[in-house]
Write a protein that holds these residues in place. Structure first.
Motif, PDB file in Angstrom:
ATOM      1  N   PHE A  41       0.826  -1.204   0.000  1.00 48.52           N
ATOM      2  CA  PHE A  41       0.000   0.000   0.000  1.00 48.52           C
ATOM      3  C   PHE A  41       0.866   1.263   0.000  1.00 48.52           C
ATOM      4  O   PHE A  41       0.439   2.295  -0.522  1.00 48.52           O
ATOM      5  CB  PHE A  41      -0.966  -0.010   1.174  1.00 48.52           C
ATOM      6  N   PHE A  42       2.056   1.183   0.562  1.00 44.54           N
ATOM      7  CA  PHE A  42       3.007   2.288   0.472  1.00 44.54           C
ATOM      8  C   PHE A  42       3.313   2.568  -1.005  1.00 44.54           C
ATOM      9  O   PHE A  42       3.282   3.720  -1.463  1.00 44.54           O
ATOM     10  CB  PHE A  42       4.308   1.933   1.202  1.00 44.54           C
ATOM     11  N   ILE A  43       3.617   1.488  -1.737  1.00 40.59           N
ATOM     12  CA  ILE A  43       3.948   1.629  -3.163  1.00 40.59           C
ATOM     13  C   ILE A  43       2.750   2.136  -3.952  1.00 40.59           C
ATOM     14  O   ILE A  43       2.877   3.028  -4.805  1.00 40.59           O
ATOM     15  CB  ILE A  43       4.449   0.283  -3.723  1.00 40.59           C
ATOM     16  N   LEU A  44       1.569   1.575  -3.673  1.00 42.07           N
ATOM     17  CA  LEU A  44       0.355   2.021  -4.354  1.00 42.07           C
ATOM     18  C   LEU A  44       0.118   3.504  -4.104  1.00 42.07           C
ATOM     19  O   LEU A  44      -0.255   4.251  -5.028  1.00 42.07           O
ATOM     20  CB  LEU A  44      -0.842   1.206  -3.882  1.00 42.07           C
ATOM     21  N   SER A  55       4.083  11.945   2.765  1.00 45.77           N
ATOM     22  CA  SER A  55       4.569  10.968   3.725  1.00 45.77           C
ATOM     23  C   SER A  55       3.455  10.592   4.690  1.00 45.77           C
ATOM     24  O   SER A  55       2.835  11.474   5.309  1.00 45.77           O
ATOM     25  CB  SER A  55       5.747  11.551   4.513  1.00 45.77           C
ATOM     26  N   PRO A  56       3.151   9.298   4.856  1.00 41.48           N
ATOM     27  CA  PRO A  56       2.127   8.895   5.833  1.00 41.48           C
ATOM     28  C   PRO A  56       2.456   9.384   7.245  1.00 41.48           C
ATOM     29  O   PRO A  56       1.553   9.736   8.006  1.00 41.48           O
ATOM     30  CB  PRO A  56       2.135   7.368   5.751  1.00 41.48           C
ATOM     31  N   GLU A  98       7.808  21.133   8.065  1.00 38.63           N
ATOM     32  CA  GLU A  98       8.362  21.071   9.413  1.00 38.63           C
ATOM     33  C   GLU A  98       8.253  19.659   9.980  1.00 38.63           C
ATOM     34  O   GLU A  98       9.157  19.182  10.674  1.00 38.63           O
ATOM     35  CB  GLU A  98       7.636  22.068  10.317  1.00 38.63           C
ATOM     36  N   CYS A  99       7.156  18.987   9.683  1.00 41.02           N
ATOM     37  CA  CYS A  99       6.983  17.601  10.136  1.00 41.02           C
ATOM     38  C   CYS A  99       7.976  16.683   9.433  1.00 41.02           C
ATOM     39  O   CYS A  99       8.536  15.765  10.056  1.00 41.02           O
ATOM     40  CB  CYS A  99       5.551  17.134   9.879  1.00 41.02           C
ATOM     41  N   ILE A 100       8.193  16.902   8.159  1.00 42.70           N
ATOM     42  CA  ILE A 100       9.156  16.101   7.396  1.00 42.70           C
ATOM     43  C   ILE A 100      10.561  16.286   7.955  1.00 42.70           C
ATOM     44  O   ILE A 100      11.326  15.322   8.136  1.00 42.70           O
ATOM     45  CB  ILE A 100       9.123  16.486   5.904  1.00 42.70           C
ATOM     46  N   GLN A 101      10.914  17.524   8.254  1.00 44.97           N
ATOM     47  CA  GLN A 101      12.263  17.844   8.720  1.00 44.97           C
ATOM     48  C   GLN A 101      12.455  17.626  10.213  1.00 44.97           C
ATOM     49  O   GLN A 101      13.574  17.710  10.723  1.00 44.97           O
ATOM     50  CB  GLN A 101      12.583  19.305   8.362  1.00 44.97           C
ATOM     51  N   GLY A 102      11.372  17.357  10.938  1.00 46.10           N
ATOM     52  CA  GLY A 102      11.461  17.128  12.368  1.00 46.10           C
ATOM     53  C   GLY A 102      11.657  18.376  13.185  1.00 46.10           C
ATOM     54  O   GLY A 102      12.162  18.315  14.312  1.00 46.10           O
ATOM     55  N   THR A 103      11.261  19.531  12.640  1.00 45.79           N
ATOM     56  CA  THR A 103      11.464  20.806  13.343  1.00 45.79           C
ATOM     57  C   THR A 103      10.195  21.343  13.990  1.00 45.79           C
ATOM     58  O   THR A 103      10.228  22.399  14.615  1.00 45.79           O
ATOM     59  CB  THR A 103      12.017  21.869  12.374  1.00 45.79           C
ATOM     60  N   SER A 104       9.083  20.628  13.844  1.00 46.44           N
ATOM     61  CA  SER A 104       7.819  21.095  14.425  1.00 46.44           C
ATOM     62  C   SER A 104       7.741  20.700  15.897  1.00 46.44           C
ATOM     63  O   SER A 104       7.645  19.512  16.238  1.00 46.44           O
ATOM     64  CB  SER A 104       6.623  20.497  13.660  1.00 46.44           C
ATOM     65  N   PRO A 118      11.475   4.954   5.242  1.00 46.99           N
ATOM     66  CA  PRO A 118      12.342   6.094   4.965  1.00 46.99           C
ATOM     67  C   PRO A 118      12.923   6.130   3.554  1.00 46.99           C
ATOM     68  O   PRO A 118      13.021   7.209   2.956  1.00 46.99           O
ATOM     69  CB  PRO A 118      13.447   5.949   6.018  1.00 46.99           C
ATOM     70  N   VAL A 119      13.314   4.978   3.024  1.00 44.90           N
ATOM     71  CA  VAL A 119      13.933   4.962   1.694  1.00 44.90           C
ATOM     72  C   VAL A 119      12.949   5.456   0.642  1.00 44.90           C
ATOM     73  O   VAL A 119      13.268   6.319  -0.182  1.00 44.90           O
ATOM     74  CB  VAL A 119      14.434   3.540   1.343  1.00 44.90           C
ATOM     75  N   LEU A 120      11.734   4.907   0.652  1.00 42.76           N
ATOM     76  CA  LEU A 120      10.740   5.313  -0.336  1.00 42.76           C
ATOM     77  C   LEU A 120      10.300   6.761  -0.104  1.00 42.76           C
ATOM     78  O   LEU A 120      10.165   7.530  -1.063  1.00 42.76           O
ATOM     79  CB  LEU A 120       9.525   4.390  -0.281  1.00 42.76           C
ATOM     80  N   GLU A 121      10.082   7.131   1.155  1.00 43.26           N
ATOM     81  CA  GLU A 121       9.615   8.484   1.443  1.00 43.26           C
ATOM     82  C   GLU A 121      10.648   9.526   1.042  1.00 43.26           C
ATOM     83  O   GLU A 121      10.309  10.577   0.486  1.00 43.26           O
ATOM     84  CB  GLU A 121       9.275   8.606   2.925  1.00 43.26           C
ATOM     85  N   ASP A 122      11.922   9.243   1.301  1.00 43.77           N
ATOM     86  CA  ASP A 122      12.976  10.179   0.911  1.00 43.77           C
ATOM     87  C   ASP A 122      13.047  10.301  -0.606  1.00 43.77           C
ATOM     88  O   ASP A 122      13.155  11.412  -1.143  1.00 43.77           O
ATOM     89  CB  ASP A 122      14.322   9.703   1.463  1.00 43.77           C
ATOM     90  N   PHE A 123      12.972   9.175  -1.301  1.00 40.40           N
ATOM     91  CA  PHE A 123      13.003   9.196  -2.769  1.00 40.40           C
ATOM     92  C   PHE A 123      11.815   9.966  -3.323  1.00 40.40           C
ATOM     93  O   PHE A 123      11.956  10.779  -4.245  1.00 40.40           O
ATOM     94  CB  PHE A 123      13.006   7.766  -3.309  1.00 40.40           C
ATOM     95  N   ALA A 124      10.628   9.734  -2.760  1.00 50.74           N
ATOM     96  CA  ALA A 124       9.416  10.377  -3.263  1.00 50.74           C
ATOM     97  C   ALA A 124       9.456  11.891  -3.100  1.00 50.74           C
ATOM     98  O   ALA A 124       8.826  12.613  -3.886  1.00 50.74           O
ATOM     99  CB  ALA A 124       8.191   9.812  -2.543  1.00 50.74           C
ATOM    100  N   HIS A 125      10.206  12.381  -2.123  1.00 51.68           N
ATOM    101  CA  HIS A 125      10.278  13.820  -1.889  1.00 51.68           C
ATOM    102  C   HIS A 125      11.392  14.504  -2.675  1.00 51.68           C
ATOM    103  O   HIS A 125      11.476  15.739  -2.667  1.00 51.68           O
ATOM    104  CB  HIS A 125      10.451  14.099  -0.389  1.00 51.68           C
ATOM    105  N   ARG A 126      12.217  13.744  -3.347  1.00 48.54           N
ATOM    106  CA  ARG A 126      13.294  14.332  -4.139  1.00 48.54           C
ATOM    107  C   ARG A 126      12.712  15.061  -5.357  1.00 48.54           C
ATOM    108  O   ARG A 126      11.722  14.640  -5.936  1.00 48.54           O
ATOM    109  CB  ARG A 126      14.266  13.248  -4.606  1.00 48.54           C
ATOM    110  N   TRP A 127      13.394  16.117  -5.769  1.00 44.27           N
ATOM    111  CA  TRP A 127      12.905  16.909  -6.890  1.00 44.27           C
ATOM    112  C   TRP A 127      12.817  16.094  -8.173  1.00 44.27           C
ATOM    113  O   TRP A 127      11.901  16.272  -8.971  1.00 44.27           O
ATOM    114  CB  TRP A 127      13.793  18.144  -7.109  1.00 44.27           C
ATOM    115  N   TYR A 128      13.767  15.164  -8.351  1.00 46.01           N
ATOM    116  CA  TYR A 128      13.760  14.393  -9.588  1.00 46.01           C
ATOM    117  C   TYR A 128      12.597  13.403  -9.643  1.00 46.01           C
ATOM    118  O   TYR A 128      12.113  13.070 -10.722  1.00 46.01           O
ATOM    119  CB  TYR A 128      15.093  13.686  -9.813  1.00 46.01           C
TER     120      TYR A 128
END
Length: 250
Positions: A41-44, A55-56, A98-104, A118-128
């Protein structure tokens, strides 16, 4: 025709992953699933939301803050704290980052008990990653669009998740009727909530946040609920027993 089918398909598939995986599963933990099912379901969710993937974990934090501070100045996306829907979307975007970066600081009390990859979430947030999805949408339009006005739908594809969130949070706290006095401005915005998969039964949901069926009255139909029940009966997920009697009787 191909463009309209693509738009409707993207709308509802993205909407389902948001209400099912990010909202009812990640934020509220209304049901459980195996580690394998969770990854699938993460992939979907990533594929369905594409360039607007959320990010969930960050979604869960935002939504838990929304429930705790509904329509107060600390609510990350109340329409009553913003001049217009775009301002509300920008405020939500900043809190999400802020939630993504842990600063909230405000989100710290809501940490824990949500799915992470983390691997998928980090990739999904990359500009590319976001650029690749945007390029794919554009190429589809170039190949199948038959009229100039169809290109007006393209920006919605790029921001699909944010558009869904803006509709639910703006309309769901400004327009419609109330079944319950929740000491906030939550509303049930549509008589039959087909456009947002049950998400616009906001007043019901704020009263009964653990209830998997967002409809309460007999005539309130939550279209996502039968799908979730079917997934439970197929053994793909496991619905949790209701915590309160009020969550059982519609």
């Amino acid at each position: 025709m191909a463009i309209l089918l693509f738009f409707v398909g993207h709308w509802y598939l993205s909407l389902f992953t948001q209400t099912f995986f990010q909202h009812r599963y990640a934020a509220h933990r209304m049901f459980t699933m195996s580690p394998l099912a969770e990854r699938l379901f993460f992939i979907l969710t990533y594929v369905a939301q594409g360039s607007s993937f959320m990010s969930p974990r960050a979604y869960a934090l935002l939504h838990r803050m929304h429930h705790a501070y509904s329509d107060t100045p600390n609510d990350p996306h109340s329409p009553h704290n913003s001049a217009n829907a775009f301002a509300m979307m920008w405020k939500t975007r900043n809190t999400y980052q802020e939630c993504i970066q842990g600063t909230s600081v405000a989100a710290q009390r809501f940490e824990g008990d949500y799915p992470e990859w983390p691997v998928l979430e980090d990739f999904a947030h990359r500009w590319y990653s976001r650029l690749a999805w945007g390029t794919a949408y554009m190429l589809f339009y170039i190949n199948f669009a038959t009229a100039w006005w169809q290109y007006l739908l393209l920006p919605i594809h790029l921001m699909m998740g944010a558009v869904h969130g803006a509709i639910v949070n703006w309309a769901g706290h400004k327009y419609g009727y109330q079944n319950f006095d929740n000491h906030d401005k939550s509303r049930n915005s549509l008589f039959f909530d087909f456009l947002t998969g049950g998400e616009l039964f906001q007043n019901n949901h704020h009263k009964l946040p653990s209830r998997v069926n967002f409809g309460v009255k007999k005539w309130e139909f939550d279209p996502s609920y039968p799908v979730i029940v079917a997934l439970d009966k197929l053994g793909i997920i496991q619905l949790k027993a209701p915590r309160h009697l009020s969550e059982v009787v519609a």
